[in-house]
Design a protein around this motif. Structure first.
Motif, PDB file in Angstrom:
ATOM      1  N   LEU A  10      56.240  97.454   2.200  1.00  0.00           N
ATOM      2  CA  LEU A  10      56.517  96.162   1.557  1.00  0.00           C
ATOM      3  C   LEU A  10      58.005  95.811   1.614  1.00  0.00           C
ATOM      4  CD1 LEU A  10      55.476  93.789  -0.297  1.00  0.00           C
ATOM      5  CD2 LEU A  10      56.062  95.256  -2.243  1.00  0.00           C
ATOM      6  N   PHE A  11      58.852  96.766   1.231  1.00  0.00           N
ATOM      7  CA  PHE A  11      60.294  96.495   1.195  1.00  0.00           C
ATOM      8  C   PHE A  11      60.864  96.366   2.614  1.00  0.00           C
ATOM      9  CE2 PHE A  11      62.191  96.774  -3.142  1.00  0.00           C
ATOM     10  CZ  PHE A  11      60.990  96.764  -3.832  1.00  0.00           C
ATOM     11  N   GLY A  12      60.317  97.138   3.548  1.00  0.00           N
ATOM     12  CA  GLY A  12      60.767  97.030   4.939  1.00  0.00           C
ATOM     13  C   GLY A  12      60.460  95.660   5.490  1.00  0.00           C
ATOM     14  N   ASP A  13      59.260  95.184   5.198  1.00  0.00           N
ATOM     15  CA  ASP A  13      58.845  93.868   5.660  1.00  0.00           C
ATOM     16  C   ASP A  13      59.737  92.776   5.062  1.00  0.00           C
ATOM     17  OD1 ASP A  13      56.902  92.338   7.139  1.00  0.00           O
ATOM     18  OD2 ASP A  13      56.234  91.595   5.188  1.00  0.00           O
ATOM     19  N   ARG A  14      59.976  92.897   3.760  1.00  0.00           N
ATOM     20  CA  ARG A  14      60.828  91.903   3.091  1.00  0.00           C
ATOM     21  C   ARG A  14      62.239  91.902   3.675  1.00  0.00           C
ATOM     22  NH1 ARG A  14      60.180  92.955  -3.268  1.00  0.00           N
ATOM     23  NH2 ARG A  14      58.099  92.136  -3.633  1.00  0.00           N
ATOM     24  N   ALA A  15      62.707  93.093   4.089  1.00  0.00           N
ATOM     25  CA  ALA A  15      64.075  93.198   4.623  1.00  0.00           C
ATOM     26  C   ALA A  15      64.120  92.772   6.090  1.00  0.00           C
ATOM     27  CB  ALA A  15      64.586  94.628   4.481  1.00  0.00           C
ATOM     28  N   GLY A  16      62.963  92.376   6.632  1.00  0.00           N
ATOM     29  CA  GLY A  16      62.924  91.916   8.020  1.00  0.00           C
ATOM     30  C   GLY A  16      62.978  93.052   9.026  1.00  0.00           C
ATOM     31  N   LEU A  17      62.661  94.272   8.571  1.00  0.00           N
ATOM     32  CA  LEU A  17      62.704  95.411   9.492  1.00  0.00           C
ATOM     33  C   LEU A  17      61.400  95.499  10.284  1.00  0.00           C
ATOM     34  CD1 LEU A  17      64.239  98.130   7.115  1.00  0.00           C
ATOM     35  CD2 LEU A  17      65.342  97.131   9.122  1.00  0.00           C
ATOM     36  N   ASP A  18      61.503  96.054  11.476  1.00  0.00           N
ATOM     37  CA  ASP A  18      60.327  96.339  12.280  1.00  0.00           C
ATOM     38  C   ASP A  18      59.674  97.586  11.667  1.00  0.00           C
ATOM     39  OD1 ASP A  18      58.585  97.368  14.260  1.00  0.00           O
ATOM     40  OD2 ASP A  18      59.761  96.386  15.841  1.00  0.00           O
ATOM     41  N   LEU A  19      58.372  97.544  11.422  1.00  0.00           N
ATOM     42  CA  LEU A  19      57.724  98.685  10.769  1.00  0.00           C
ATOM     43  C   LEU A  19      57.553  99.883  11.707  1.00  0.00           C
ATOM     44  CD1 LEU A  19      55.160  97.127   8.243  1.00  0.00           C
ATOM     45  CD2 LEU A  19      57.585  97.670   7.936  1.00  0.00           C
ATOM     46  N   ARG A  20      58.158  99.803  12.909  1.00  0.00           N
ATOM     47  CA  ARG A  20      58.217 100.982  13.793  1.00  0.00           C
ATOM     48  C   ARG A  20      59.613 101.579  13.824  1.00  0.00           C
ATOM     49  NH1 ARG A  20      55.937  97.494  18.609  1.00  0.00           N
ATOM     50  NH2 ARG A  20      57.549  96.284  17.587  1.00  0.00           N
ATOM     51  N   ASP A  21      60.532 100.932  13.060  1.00  0.00           N
ATOM     52  CA  ASP A  21      61.934 101.342  13.082  1.00  0.00           C
ATOM     53  C   ASP A  21      62.180 102.468  12.060  1.00  0.00           C
ATOM     54  OD1 ASP A  21      64.675 101.622  12.934  1.00  0.00           O
ATOM     55  OD2 ASP A  21      65.067  99.556  12.257  1.00  0.00           O
ATOM     56  N   GLY A  22      61.900 103.710  12.484  1.00  0.00           N
ATOM     57  CA  GLY A  22      62.030 104.859  11.587  1.00  0.00           C
ATOM     58  C   GLY A  22      63.396 104.990  10.951  1.00  0.00           C
ATOM     59  N   PRO A  23      64.487 105.034  11.747  1.00  0.00           N
ATOM     60  CA  PRO A  23      65.818 105.199  11.149  1.00  0.00           C
ATOM     61  C   PRO A  23      66.178 104.059  10.185  1.00  0.00           C
ATOM     62  CG  PRO A  23      65.885 105.673  13.506  1.00  0.00           C
ATOM     63  CD  PRO A  23      64.522 105.124  13.218  1.00  0.00           C
ATOM     64  N   GLY A  24      65.830 102.831  10.552  1.00  0.00           N
ATOM     65  CA  GLY A  24      66.141 101.678   9.687  1.00  0.00           C
ATOM     66  C   GLY A  24      65.405 101.771   8.362  1.00  0.00           C
ATOM     67  N   LEU A  25      64.121 102.106   8.410  1.00  0.00           N
ATOM     68  CA  LEU A  25      63.332 102.216   7.176  1.00  0.00           C
ATOM     69  C   LEU A  25      63.820 103.391   6.332  1.00  0.00           C
ATOM     70  CD1 LEU A  25      59.851 101.593   8.821  1.00  0.00           C
ATOM     71  CD2 LEU A  25      60.878 100.116   7.082  1.00  0.00           C
ATOM     72  N   SER A  52      50.163 102.820   6.484  1.00  0.00           N
ATOM     73  CA  SER A  52      49.631 103.808   7.420  1.00  0.00           C
ATOM     74  C   SER A  52      50.529 103.879   8.663  1.00  0.00           C
ATOM     75  CB  SER A  52      48.199 103.421   7.796  1.00  0.00           C
ATOM     76  OG  SER A  52      47.586 104.430   8.544  1.00  0.00           O
ATOM     77  N   ALA A  53      51.096 102.736   9.051  1.00  0.00           N
ATOM     78  CA  ALA A  53      51.997 102.709  10.220  1.00  0.00           C
ATOM     79  C   ALA A  53      53.324 103.402   9.915  1.00  0.00           C
ATOM     80  CB  ALA A  53      52.242 101.263  10.652  1.00  0.00           C
ATOM     81  N   VAL A  54      53.958 103.065   8.791  1.00  0.00           N
ATOM     82  CA  VAL A  54      55.268 103.682   8.505  1.00  0.00           C
ATOM     83  C   VAL A  54      55.114 105.186   8.225  1.00  0.00           C
ATOM     84  CG1 VAL A  54      56.261 101.520   7.628  1.00  0.00           C
ATOM     85  CG2 VAL A  54      55.386 103.192   5.995  1.00  0.00           C
ATOM     86  N   ALA A  55      53.897 105.575   7.785  1.00  0.00           N
ATOM     87  CA  ALA A  55      53.655 106.996   7.481  1.00  0.00           C
ATOM     88  C   ALA A  55      53.596 107.861   8.743  1.00  0.00           C
ATOM     89  CB  ALA A  55      52.359 107.150   6.679  1.00  0.00           C
TER      90      ALA A  55
END
Ligand code: DC
Length: 227
Positions: A43-58, A99-102
């Motif tokens: 949820l927070f990654g999405d709100r921050a405009g991050l790609d949900l495949r971006d491990g280091p960013g998340l 499930s994706a970020v996990a």
């Protein structure tokens, strides 16, 4: 971790959240829903405009997330940085994102520290996919809950429909199967039963019957109710 720890693992909609919450309430233990933490990252990654495949960013975002778990009027609440996100994170969309970020090792590593930090002196019940295997391998009691996929799909469907979401049972079943595959098939800390976990099939059992069984096991292994 010096208090009594109970790890509850299992696939989506196996009933582990309900059981873990009731056991925690009965023993006066803290309850930590680690699935909700993955949902919060999505949820927070999405709100921050991050790609949900971006491990280091998340992962870089996680130290700035202050998680708080509380019981309020018997209902369980999770908040992040003071915002109650208990309802928002329950949508199908956030569940898929979780499930994706996990699957991302950087995210798992960052959450692992937070999760272990939450299991301190007080007794704790923690539920998820890798609690008995990775997060709390020393837990005094490990439970692995499962149920037939059609039964889990119906439970999930009823939960969503009860909240007014427009869903079809066939679609819920397909999404659940996809999530099972992603959660069990990923390279890092996949869903799996710890060797020393007690397996319980919840297909034909009520949550109350499972709770009684888990409480019996916990008390027999030395758990004491927190005053
Ligand atoms: O239990 P849940 O549906 O709220 O979990 C959401 C997602 O988070 C799920 O698809 C798998 C992932 N998860 C995980 O990988 N490890 C955990 N300990 C808990 C959840």
């Amino acid at each position: 971790m010096s208090g009594f720890a109970i790890a509850v693992d299992g696939p989506a909609s196996s009933g582990k959240g309900t059981v873990a919450r009731l056991v925690a309430r009965d023993l006066g233990f803290a309850y930590i829903d680690t699935g909700a933490m993955y949902r919060a990252v999505a949820l927070f990654g999405d709100r921050a405009g991050l790609d949900l495949r971006d491990g280091p960013g998340l992962a870089a975002m996680i130290p700035g997330m202050r998680f708080a778990f509380t019981f309020n009027d018997g209902a369980f609440q999770i908040s992040v940085n003071g915002e109650d996100i208990s309802r928002t994170i329950r949508s199908q969309e956030v569940g898929q994102g979780a499930s994706a970020v996990a699957t991302l090792p950087e995210v798992r590593r960052a959450l692992l520290d937070t999760q272990r930090g939450l299991a301190t002196e007080q007794g704790v019940v923690m539920d998820g996919r890798d609690i008995g295997t990775v997060v709390l391998p020393q837990a005094q009691l490990k439970v692995y809950l499962d149920a037939e996929v059609s039964v889990r799909a119906r439970r999930r469907y009823e939960e969503l429909a009860g909240r007014g979401e427009e869903v079809r049972l066939a679609q819920v079943l397909a999404e659940l199967q996809a999530r099972d595959e992603q959660d069990s098939g990923r390279a890092h800390a996949p869903l799996s039963r710890a060797q020393d976990a007690v397996a319980i099939d919840s297909t034909d059992l009520t949550p109350e019957a499972i709770v009684r069984q888990v409480l019996r096991l916990a008390l027999a292994r030395g758990a004491r109710r927190d005053p």
